[in-house]
Write a protein that holds these residues in place. Structure first.
Motif, PDB file in Angstrom:
ATOM      1  N   LEU A   5       0.827  -1.195   0.000  1.00 18.48           N
ATOM      2  CA  LEU A   5       0.000   0.000   0.000  1.00 18.48           C
ATOM      3  C   LEU A   5       0.865   1.250   0.000  1.00 18.48           C
ATOM      4  N   SER A   6       0.613   2.110  -0.969  1.00 18.69           N
ATOM      5  CA  SER A   6       1.370   3.336  -1.103  1.00 18.69           C
ATOM      6  C   SER A   6       0.417   4.466  -1.449  1.00 18.69           C
ATOM      7  N   PHE A   7       0.634   5.609  -0.869  1.00 20.36           N
ATOM      8  CA  PHE A   7      -0.217   6.750  -1.128  1.00 20.36           C
ATOM      9  C   PHE A   7       0.532   7.815  -1.924  1.00 20.36           C
ATOM     10  N   ALA A   8       1.277   7.394  -2.911  1.00 24.80           N
ATOM     11  CA  ALA A   8       2.020   8.328  -3.751  1.00 24.80           C
ATOM     12  C   ALA A   8       1.052   9.183  -4.562  1.00 24.80           C
ATOM     13  N   ASN A   9       1.448  10.411  -4.832  1.00 22.29           N
ATOM     14  CA  ASN A   9       0.636  11.306  -5.632  1.00 22.29           C
ATOM     15  C   ASN A   9       0.511  10.739  -7.037  1.00 22.29           C
ATOM     16  N   THR A  10      -0.704  10.722  -7.558  1.00 21.12           N
ATOM     17  CA  THR A  10      -0.953  10.154  -8.884  1.00 21.12           C
ATOM     18  C   THR A  10      -0.665  11.140 -10.002  1.00 21.12           C
ATOM     19  N   GLY A  11      -0.311  12.369  -9.649  1.00 22.02           N
ATOM     20  CA  GLY A  11      -0.070  13.377 -10.661  1.00 22.02           C
ATOM     21  C   GLY A  11      -1.305  14.201 -10.970  1.00 22.02           C
ATOM     22  N   ALA A  12      -2.434  13.792 -10.429  1.00 20.78           N
ATOM     23  CA  ALA A  12      -3.659  14.579 -10.641  1.00 20.78           C
ATOM     24  C   ALA A  12      -3.545  15.886  -9.875  1.00 20.78           C
ATOM     25  N   PRO A  13      -4.105  16.950 -10.434  1.00 25.88           N
ATOM     26  CA  PRO A  13      -4.036  18.224  -9.709  1.00 25.88           C
ATOM     27  C   PRO A  13      -4.845  18.163  -8.412  1.00 25.88           C
ATOM     28  N   GLU A  14      -4.385  18.915  -7.431  1.00 28.59           N
ATOM     29  CA  GLU A  14      -5.121  18.996  -6.164  1.00 28.59           C
ATOM     30  C   GLU A  14      -6.465  19.658  -6.425  1.00 28.59           C
ATOM     31  N   PRO A  15      -7.529  19.143  -5.806  1.00 27.99           N
ATOM     32  CA  PRO A  15      -8.832  19.794  -6.008  1.00 27.99           C
ATOM     33  C   PRO A  15      -8.853  21.175  -5.365  1.00 27.99           C
ATOM     34  N   SER A  16      -9.574  22.084  -5.989  1.00 24.81           N
ATOM     35  CA  SER A  16      -9.714  23.418  -5.408  1.00 24.81           C
ATOM     36  C   SER A  16     -10.793  23.359  -4.331  1.00 24.81           C
ATOM     37  N   TRP A  17     -10.746  24.303  -3.432  1.00 24.50           N
ATOM     38  CA  TRP A  17     -11.736  24.336  -2.371  1.00 24.50           C
ATOM     39  C   TRP A  17     -12.496  25.642  -2.438  1.00 24.50           C
ATOM     40  N   PRO A  18     -13.787  25.661  -2.367  1.00 27.68           N
ATOM     41  CA  PRO A  18     -14.630  24.478  -2.236  1.00 27.68           C
ATOM     42  C   PRO A  18     -14.739  23.744  -3.571  1.00 27.68           C
ATOM     43  N   GLU A  19     -14.778  22.446  -3.494  1.00 30.06           N
ATOM     44  CA  GLU A  19     -14.837  21.608  -4.697  1.00 30.06           C
ATOM     45  C   GLU A  19     -16.289  21.379  -5.093  1.00 30.06           C
ATOM     46  N   GLU A  20     -16.566  21.501  -6.377  1.00 31.43           N
ATOM     47  CA  GLU A  20     -17.906  21.202  -6.881  1.00 31.43           C
ATOM     48  C   GLU A  20     -18.156  19.706  -6.753  1.00 31.43           C
ATOM     49  N   LEU A  21     -19.392  19.309  -6.424  1.00 28.31           N
ATOM     50  CA  LEU A  21     -19.720  17.894  -6.253  1.00 28.31           C
ATOM     51  C   LEU A  21     -19.458  17.097  -7.526  1.00 28.31           C
ATOM     52  N   SER A  22     -19.735  17.670  -8.689  1.00 26.28           N
ATOM     53  CA  SER A  22     -19.498  16.948  -9.951  1.00 26.28           C
ATOM     54  C   SER A  22     -18.011  16.627 -10.130  1.00 26.28           C
ATOM     55  N   GLY A  23     -17.132  17.569  -9.779  1.00 24.88           N
ATOM     56  CA  GLY A  23     -15.692  17.326  -9.862  1.00 24.88           C
ATOM     57  C   GLY A  23     -15.243  16.293  -8.850  1.00 24.88           C
ATOM     58  N   ALA A  24     -15.804  16.362  -7.663  1.00 24.77           N
ATOM     59  CA  ALA A  24     -15.460  15.382  -6.624  1.00 24.77           C
ATOM     60  C   ALA A  24     -15.901  13.986  -7.040  1.00 24.77           C
ATOM     61  N   ARG A  25     -17.093  13.873  -7.621  1.00 32.54           N
ATOM     62  CA  ARG A  25     -17.585  12.556  -8.056  1.00 32.54           C
ATOM     63  C   ARG A  25     -16.678  11.958  -9.119  1.00 32.54           C
ATOM     64  N   LEU A  26     -16.210  12.777 -10.041  1.00 31.57           N
ATOM     65  CA  LEU A  26     -15.285  12.302 -11.068  1.00 31.57           C
ATOM     66  C   LEU A  26     -13.982  11.819 -10.424  1.00 31.57           C
ATOM     67  N   ARG A  27     -13.463  12.594  -9.490  1.00 39.85           N
ATOM     68  CA  ARG A  27     -12.228  12.219  -8.787  1.00 39.85           C
ATOM     69  C   ARG A  27     -12.423  10.941  -7.983  1.00 39.85           C
ATOM     70  N   PHE A  28     -13.551  10.817  -7.281  1.00 32.48           N
ATOM     71  CA  PHE A  28     -13.832   9.603  -6.508  1.00 32.48           C
ATOM     72  C   PHE A  28     -13.880   8.386  -7.429  1.00 32.48           C
ATOM     73  N   THR A  29     -14.583   8.517  -8.575  1.00 27.75           N
ATOM     74  CA  THR A  29     -14.721   7.398  -9.502  1.00 27.75           C
ATOM     75  C   THR A  29     -13.364   6.952 -10.030  1.00 27.75           C
ATOM     76  N   GLN A  30     -12.520   7.899 -10.411  1.00 26.59           N
ATOM     77  CA  GLN A  30     -11.183   7.545 -10.908  1.00 26.59           C
ATOM     78  C   GLN A  30     -10.392   6.789  -9.851  1.00 26.59           C
ATOM     79  N   THR A  31     -10.457   7.244  -8.616  1.00 26.18           N
ATOM     80  CA  THR A  31      -9.731   6.589  -7.530  1.00 26.18           C
ATOM     81  C   THR A  31     -10.322   5.219  -7.220  1.00 26.18           C
ATOM     82  N   LEU A  32     -11.642   5.124  -7.189  1.00 21.96           N
ATOM     83  CA  LEU A  32     -12.304   3.861  -6.861  1.00 21.96           C
ATOM     84  C   LEU A  32     -12.091   2.797  -7.934  1.00 21.96           C
ATOM     85  N   LYS A  33     -11.813   3.200  -9.158  1.00 21.08           N
ATOM     86  CA  LYS A  33     -11.458   2.253 -10.219  1.00 21.08           C
ATOM     87  C   LYS A  33      -9.974   1.902 -10.166  1.00 21.08           C
TER      88      LYS A  33
END
Length: 107
Positions: A5-33
């Motif tokens: 298990l490693s939590f290395a940065n995937t190279g994806a940009p850090e989300p801005s705050w506050p993050e829109e739910l649609s952007g968060a859902r896309l980020r969650f889906t990419q990570t969950l896959k």
């Protein structure tokens, strides 16, 4: 195994705050896959409600807005396989009893 298990940065940009739910859902889906493919196994998600709701939507194949009543901390699990070796296929989805989806209300 957890030893890999490693939590290395995937190279994806850090989300801005506050993050829109649609952007968060896309980020969650990419990570969950990505996680089950990277670590070769079934998936247990224990996280904030929005992340678990997105996992339920992804694994059950239901619309994002049909998952509701997800507590602030929730759990969902799924068996994972990858026949093509590139993308996960989720089955036998289990959700905490306090998570409701619209498809579970209509038969």
């Amino acid at each position: 195994s957890m030893a890999r298990l490693s939590f290395a940065n995937t190279g994806a940009p850090e989300p801005s705050w506050p993050e829109e739910l649609s952007g968060a859902r896309l980020r969650f889906t990419q990570t969950l896959k990505r996680l089950p493919m990277a670590f070769g196994g079934n998936t247990v998600v224990v996280a904030h409600g929005d992340t678990v709701a997105q996992f339920v939507s992804l694994t059950k194949g239901v619309a994002e807005d049909s998952v509701y009543s997800v507590p602030n901390c929730a759990i969902a699990c799924a068996d994972v396989s990858s026949p093509d070796g590139r993308s996960p296929v989720f089955s036998r989805v289990w959700m905490g009893a306090d998570i409701l989806t619209l498809d579970s209300m209509v038969e």
